[in-house]
Design a protein around this motif. Structure first.
Motif, short mmCIF file in Angstrom:
data_model
loop_
_atom_site.label_atom_id
_atom_site.label_comp_id
_atom_site.label_asym_id
_atom_site.label_seq_id
_atom_site.Cartn_x
_atom_site.Cartn_y
_atom_site.Cartn_z
N ASP A 190 0.75 -1.19 0.65
CA ASP A 190 0.69 -0.28 0.00
C ASP A 190 0.92 1.55 -0.19
OD1 ASP A 190 -2.03 -1.60 -0.24
OD2 ASP A 190 -2.67 -1.14 1.88
N ARG A 191 2.05 1.40 0.65
CA ARG A 191 3.24 2.61 0.44
C ARG A 191 3.82 2.19 -1.08
NH1 ARG A 191 7.10 0.75 4.49
NH2 ARG A 191 8.35 2.29 3.60
N PRO A 193 3.40 3.51 -5.07
CA PRO A 193 2.34 4.23 -6.07
C PRO A 193 1.74 3.33 -7.23
CG PRO A 193 3.81 6.09 -4.77
CD PRO A 193 4.85 4.62 -4.49
N GLY A 195 1.36 0.34 -6.52
CA GLY A 195 0.44 -0.50 -6.61
C GLY A 195 0.21 -2.14 -6.14
N GLY A 228 7.91 3.93 -7.20
CA GLY A 228 7.40 5.26 -6.59
C GLY A 228 8.20 6.02 -5.29
N ARG A 231 11.50 9.38 -3.03
CA ARG A 231 10.95 11.11 -3.85
C ARG A 231 11.55 11.53 -3.07
NH1 ARG A 231 6.03 8.24 -1.54
NH2 ARG A 231 4.30 9.31 -2.79
#
Length: 233
Positions: A190-191, A193, A195, A228, A231
């Motif tokens: 869930d962390r 991006p 999915g 992803g 960041r």
């Protein structure tokens, strides 16, 4: 045509084993080190050379390098994989576990590089690829020793790359996120991006690229293959 030769440490399972399979498919002769014996079996399957031993042992690594040179006379690629280090809340980690984490996540690179770098320098060619982690650039409390020592590995990689670039010897890091070589957890997925967990073959494809002529002008870099998660610039 001269055979291309690749050494893979901690290559008996997971991302290390998948990297060995991909490099073999790319035409490399492979020499594999693992502590479980699975690396020897995989090397036999791939027509290569296997040594059962630890990347935390200078003697075992020297055996691997010596046998590789005796058989093929050169080393074109070194892939440094790793096992799993200690985990605990950061303030609770013992001295012994910090030292163990350094062995697993940092010295696993330093030891084989010390043996292989002079060979590659003499050849005026070589590629070293370290399978690191996204936590090197975005520290994660779930992986504290990995976060700390792989950040140090990024600094080591830059220092090495600067020193050996003129000899046409390159070093780069691959930074996987959550990969399907480990059991999937909803909280981790869930962390991401994208999915989903990454696939081992996506990591080995990145290793393959970094080992290729197409990456011949890339050195001292950390390549994120994490869906992803990270960041930071």
């Amino acid at each position: 045509m001269t055979d291309k030769i690749a050494i893979i440490t901690a290559g008996g399972s997971g991302m290390g084993a998948d990297a060995a399979r991909r490099l073999s498919a790319d035409g490399f002769k492979v020499a594999i080190l693992s502590s479980s014996g699975k690396g020897e079996a995989l090397a036999e399957e791939l027509g290569g050379l296997g040594v059962t031993g630890s990347n935390q042992s200078n003697e075992d690594l020297k055996t691997l390098v010596d046998r590789t040179m005796a058989r093929w006379g050169r080393i074109d690629v070194l892939v440094n994989s790793a096992g799993h280090g200690p985990r605990a809340p950061v303030a609770d980690i013992t001295d012994e576990d910090w030292v163990r984490g350094m062995d697993v996540y940092f010295m696993n690179v330093v030891r084989p590089v010390r043996l292989v770098a002079p060979i590659m320098r003499a050849q005026k060619a070589g590629v070293i690829i370290n399978i690191s982690s996204f936590s090197a650039v975005e520290p994660d409390p779930v992986f504290p020793t990995s976060s700390v020592f792989r950040a140090g590995l990024a600094a080591y990689t830059k220092l090495f790359a600067d020193q050996f670039a003129a000899d046409n010897v390159r070093m780069n890091n691959v930074l996987p996120g959550f990969i399907d070589s480990l059991p999937e957890k909803d909280a981790f997925r869930d962390r991401v991006p994208m999915g989903r967990y990454g696939r081992s073959e996506e990591i080995s494809a990145t290793v393959s690229f970094l080992a290729s002529a197409g990456a011949g002008y890339i050195t001292g870099q950390s390549i994120r293959v994490d869906g992803g998660i990270t960041r930071s610039l």
